[in-house]
Write a protein that holds these residues in place. Structure first.
Motif, PDB file in Angstrom:
ATOM      1  N   ARG A 130     -13.312   1.851 -11.070  1.00  0.00           N
ATOM      2  CA  ARG A 130     -14.374   1.852 -12.083  1.00  0.00           C
ATOM      3  C   ARG A 130     -14.669   0.436 -12.552  1.00  0.00           C
ATOM      4  O   ARG A 130     -15.822   0.068 -12.749  1.00  0.00           O
ATOM      5  CB  ARG A 130     -13.966   2.719 -13.269  1.00  0.00           C
ATOM      6  CG  ARG A 130     -14.181   4.180 -13.037  1.00  0.00           C
ATOM      7  CD  ARG A 130     -14.038   4.956 -14.344  1.00  0.00           C
ATOM      8  NE  ARG A 130     -13.572   6.285 -14.038  1.00  0.00           N
ATOM      9  CZ  ARG A 130     -12.420   6.814 -14.435  1.00  0.00           C
ATOM     10  NH1 ARG A 130     -11.613   6.130 -15.195  1.00  0.00           N
ATOM     11  NH2 ARG A 130     -12.096   8.028 -14.087  1.00  0.00           N
ATOM     12  N   THR A 131     -13.615  -0.348 -12.766  1.00  0.00           N
ATOM     13  CA  THR A 131     -13.773  -1.716 -13.255  1.00  0.00           C
ATOM     14  C   THR A 131     -14.576  -2.581 -12.281  1.00  0.00           C
ATOM     15  O   THR A 131     -15.448  -3.338 -12.709  1.00  0.00           O
ATOM     16  CB  THR A 131     -12.397  -2.375 -13.495  1.00  0.00           C
ATOM     17  OG1 THR A 131     -11.684  -1.601 -14.448  1.00  0.00           O
ATOM     18  CG2 THR A 131     -12.536  -3.788 -13.995  1.00  0.00           C
ATOM     19  N   VAL A 132     -14.294  -2.453 -10.993  1.00  0.00           N
ATOM     20  CA  VAL A 132     -15.006  -3.280 -10.004  1.00  0.00           C
ATOM     21  C   VAL A 132     -16.329  -2.663  -9.575  1.00  0.00           C
ATOM     22  O   VAL A 132     -17.081  -3.269  -8.821  1.00  0.00           O
ATOM     23  CB  VAL A 132     -14.128  -3.588  -8.768  1.00  0.00           C
ATOM     24  CG1 VAL A 132     -12.904  -4.374  -9.161  1.00  0.00           C
ATOM     25  CG2 VAL A 132     -13.756  -2.336  -8.004  1.00  0.00           C
ATOM     26  N   GLY A 133     -16.619  -1.430 -10.029  1.00  0.00           N
ATOM     27  CA  GLY A 133     -17.906  -0.810  -9.743  1.00  0.00           C
ATOM     28  C   GLY A 133     -18.017  -0.126  -8.394  1.00  0.00           C
ATOM     29  O   GLY A 133     -19.106  -0.045  -7.827  1.00  0.00           O
ATOM     30  N   THR A 134     -16.920   0.382  -7.886  1.00  0.00           N
ATOM     31  CA  THR A 134     -16.950   1.110  -6.613  1.00  0.00           C
ATOM     32  C   THR A 134     -17.679   2.429  -6.806  1.00  0.00           C
ATOM     33  O   THR A 134     -17.339   3.212  -7.699  1.00  0.00           O
ATOM     34  CB  THR A 134     -15.522   1.379  -6.111  1.00  0.00           C
ATOM     35  OG1 THR A 134     -14.839   0.135  -5.993  1.00  0.00           O
ATOM     36  CG2 THR A 134     -15.537   2.081  -4.765  1.00  0.00           C
ATOM     37  N   ARG A 135     -18.688   2.665  -5.983  1.00  0.00           N
ATOM     38  CA  ARG A 135     -19.432   3.916  -6.086  1.00  0.00           C
ATOM     39  C   ARG A 135     -18.597   5.077  -5.567  1.00  0.00           C
ATOM     40  O   ARG A 135     -17.876   4.936  -4.577  1.00  0.00           O
ATOM     41  CB  ARG A 135     -20.730   3.814  -5.278  1.00  0.00           C
ATOM     42  CG  ARG A 135     -21.710   2.803  -5.842  1.00  0.00           C
ATOM     43  CD  ARG A 135     -23.034   2.802  -5.086  1.00  0.00           C
ATOM     44  NE  ARG A 135     -22.908   2.960  -3.664  1.00  0.00           N
ATOM     45  CZ  ARG A 135     -22.857   1.943  -2.790  1.00  0.00           C
ATOM     46  NH1 ARG A 135     -22.935   0.705  -3.193  1.00  0.00           N
ATOM     47  NH2 ARG A 135     -22.758   2.177  -1.498  1.00  0.00           N
ATOM     48  N   PRO A 136     -18.680   6.230  -6.210  1.00  0.00           N
ATOM     49  CA  PRO A 136     -17.916   7.402  -5.757  1.00  0.00           C
ATOM     50  C   PRO A 136     -18.290   7.784  -4.320  1.00  0.00           C
ATOM     51  O   PRO A 136     -19.451   7.724  -3.930  1.00  0.00           O
ATOM     52  CB  PRO A 136     -18.332   8.504  -6.739  1.00  0.00           C
ATOM     53  CG  PRO A 136     -18.817   7.773  -7.955  1.00  0.00           C
ATOM     54  CD  PRO A 136     -19.421   6.502  -7.449  1.00  0.00           C
ATOM     55  N   GLY A 137     -17.291   8.175  -3.550  1.00  0.00           N
ATOM     56  CA  GLY A 137     -17.514   8.634  -2.185  1.00  0.00           C
ATOM     57  C   GLY A 137     -17.702   7.535  -1.149  1.00  0.00           C
ATOM     58  O   GLY A 137     -18.007   7.825  -0.001  1.00  0.00           O
ATOM     59  N   THR A 138     -17.510   6.273  -1.533  1.00  0.00           N
ATOM     60  CA  THR A 138     -17.718   5.183  -0.576  1.00  0.00           C
ATOM     61  C   THR A 138     -16.416   4.694   0.050  1.00  0.00           C
ATOM     62  O   THR A 138     -16.451   3.867   0.950  1.00  0.00           O
ATOM     63  CB  THR A 138     -18.412   3.984  -1.251  1.00  0.00           C
ATOM     64  OG1 THR A 138     -17.617   3.532  -2.342  1.00  0.00           O
ATOM     65  CG2 THR A 138     -19.803   4.363  -1.732  1.00  0.00           C
ATOM     66  N   ARG A 139     -15.284   5.185  -0.398  1.00  0.00           N
ATOM     67  CA  ARG A 139     -13.995   4.775   0.147  1.00  0.00           C
ATOM     68  C   ARG A 139     -13.504   5.806   1.151  1.00  0.00           C
ATOM     69  O   ARG A 139     -13.805   6.988   1.054  1.00  0.00           O
ATOM     70  CB  ARG A 139     -12.951   4.640  -0.963  1.00  0.00           C
ATOM     71  CG  ARG A 139     -13.217   3.528  -1.949  1.00  0.00           C
ATOM     72  CD  ARG A 139     -12.841   2.171  -1.338  1.00  0.00           C
ATOM     73  NE  ARG A 139     -12.838   1.122  -2.315  1.00  0.00           N
ATOM     74  CZ  ARG A 139     -11.746   0.599  -2.840  1.00  0.00           C
ATOM     75  NH1 ARG A 139     -10.565   1.037  -2.483  1.00  0.00           N
ATOM     76  NH2 ARG A 139     -11.835  -0.366  -3.715  1.00  0.00           N
ATOM     77  N   ALA A 140     -12.718   5.343   2.116  1.00  0.00           N
ATOM     78  CA  ALA A 140     -12.187   6.240   3.143  1.00  0.00           C
ATOM     79  C   ALA A 140     -11.165   7.217   2.572  1.00  0.00           C
ATOM     80  O   ALA A 140     -11.045   8.346   3.047  1.00  0.00           O
ATOM     81  CB  ALA A 140     -11.553   5.421   4.274  1.00  0.00           C
ATOM     82  N   LEU A 141     -10.418   6.786   1.566  1.00  0.00           N
ATOM     83  CA  LEU A 141      -9.419   7.651   0.943  1.00  0.00           C
ATOM     84  C   LEU A 141      -9.704   7.798  -0.544  1.00  0.00           C
ATOM     85  O   LEU A 141     -10.200   6.872  -1.181  1.00  0.00           O
ATOM     86  CB  LEU A 141      -8.008   7.057   1.102  1.00  0.00           C
ATOM     87  CG  LEU A 141      -7.446   6.930   2.515  1.00  0.00           C
ATOM     88  CD1 LEU A 141      -6.063   6.294   2.462  1.00  0.00           C
ATOM     89  CD2 LEU A 141      -7.387   8.277   3.207  1.00  0.00           C
ATOM     90  N   THR A 142      -9.354   8.952  -1.080  1.00  0.00           N
ATOM     91  CA  THR A 142      -9.432   9.129  -2.528  1.00  0.00           C
ATOM     92  C   THR A 142      -8.323   8.303  -3.168  1.00  0.00           C
ATOM     93  O   THR A 142      -7.394   7.840  -2.481  1.00  0.00           O
ATOM     94  CB  THR A 142      -9.244  10.608  -2.902  1.00  0.00           C
ATOM     95  OG1 THR A 142      -7.915  11.001  -2.531  1.00  0.00           O
ATOM     96  CG2 THR A 142     -10.280  11.498  -2.243  1.00  0.00           C
ATOM     97  N   CYS A 143      -8.380   8.145  -4.463  1.00  0.00           N
ATOM     98  CA  CYS A 143      -7.339   7.400  -5.178  1.00  0.00           C
ATOM     99  C   CYS A 143      -5.978   8.062  -4.978  1.00  0.00           C
ATOM    100  O   CYS A 143      -4.966   7.373  -4.820  1.00  0.00           O
ATOM    101  CB  CYS A 143      -7.672   7.314  -6.659  1.00  0.00           C
ATOM    102  SG  CYS A 143      -9.142   6.359  -7.011  1.00  0.00           S
ATOM    103  N   PHE A 144      -5.943   9.389  -4.962  1.00  0.00           N
ATOM    104  CA  PHE A 144      -4.690  10.116  -4.790  1.00  0.00           C
ATOM    105  C   PHE A 144      -4.067   9.809  -3.434  1.00  0.00           C
ATOM    106  O   PHE A 144      -2.881   9.498  -3.335  1.00  0.00           O
ATOM    107  CB  PHE A 144      -4.926  11.619  -4.949  1.00  0.00           C
ATOM    108  CG  PHE A 144      -3.664  12.430  -4.927  1.00  0.00           C
ATOM    109  CD1 PHE A 144      -2.863  12.512  -6.046  1.00  0.00           C
ATOM    110  CD2 PHE A 144      -3.290  13.115  -3.790  1.00  0.00           C
ATOM    111  CE1 PHE A 144      -1.693  13.268  -6.045  1.00  0.00           C
ATOM    112  CE2 PHE A 144      -2.127  13.864  -3.769  1.00  0.00           C
ATOM    113  CZ  PHE A 144      -1.328  13.939  -4.887  1.00  0.00           C
TER     114      PHE A 144
END
Length: 155
Positions: free
Chosen positions: A27-41
């Motif tokens: 959230r701090t760096v502004g990563t858009r939801p769904g743009t990463r290969a893995l979820t935070c978990f």
């Protein structure tokens, strides 16, 4: 292809805590939801597997369906996020003094690595490898910790 399952012997609460820290960082760096290969978990699980087992990043990434470069980035990001949670040395010692502990334990360990190639100049202007340990005759990072007398790490 061979399917394999593995167990990670860490509490689920730890995975959830690391995932919350990663979510806050995204959230701090502004990563858009769904743009990463893995979820935070799953990133938290991957990083804790790396901490626990010391897997090669290529193998680690393949196990989680990400590239080697992504595995390196995810681990580096999590290490930065976790390192930001640590107290300063002054804060840690102040807390121990306030708790009434008579002494602390200072201990360290050299962790092997093949990824540190920084050179520095000595007092005599000789160029040496900054991360080379003559005692161990190998490259590594010296990680030190301060613990309370009961063994709980504080810094």
């Amino acid at each position: 292809m061979i399917a394999s399952s593995a167990r990670l012997d860490v509490p689920r609460e730890l995975i959830q805590h690391v995932a919350r820290l990663l979510r806050a960082e995204r959230r701090t760096v502004g990563t858009r939801p769904g743009t990463r290969a893995l979820t935070c978990f799953y990133q938290a699980i991957m990083v804790l597997v790396w901490f626990r087992k010391g897997e090669d990043k290529t193998t680690l990434g393949a196990g989680f369906g990400v590239s080697r470069a992504t595995a390196y980035r995810y681990v580096a990001e999590a290490v930065r996020v976790l390192a930001a949670q640590t107290p300063t040395l002054h804060d840690a010692l102040t807390r121990v003094a306030a708790d009434g502990w008579s002494h602390v334990i200072l201990d360290g360990k050299l962790f092997d690595t093949d990824r540190l190639a920084e050179t520095i100049a000595t007092v005599k202007d000789d160029t040496i490898d900054a991360w080379y340990s003559g005692k161990h005759r190998d490259f590594g990072a010296n990680i030190q910790a301060i613990m309370r007398p009961d063994g709980l790490p504080i810094w």
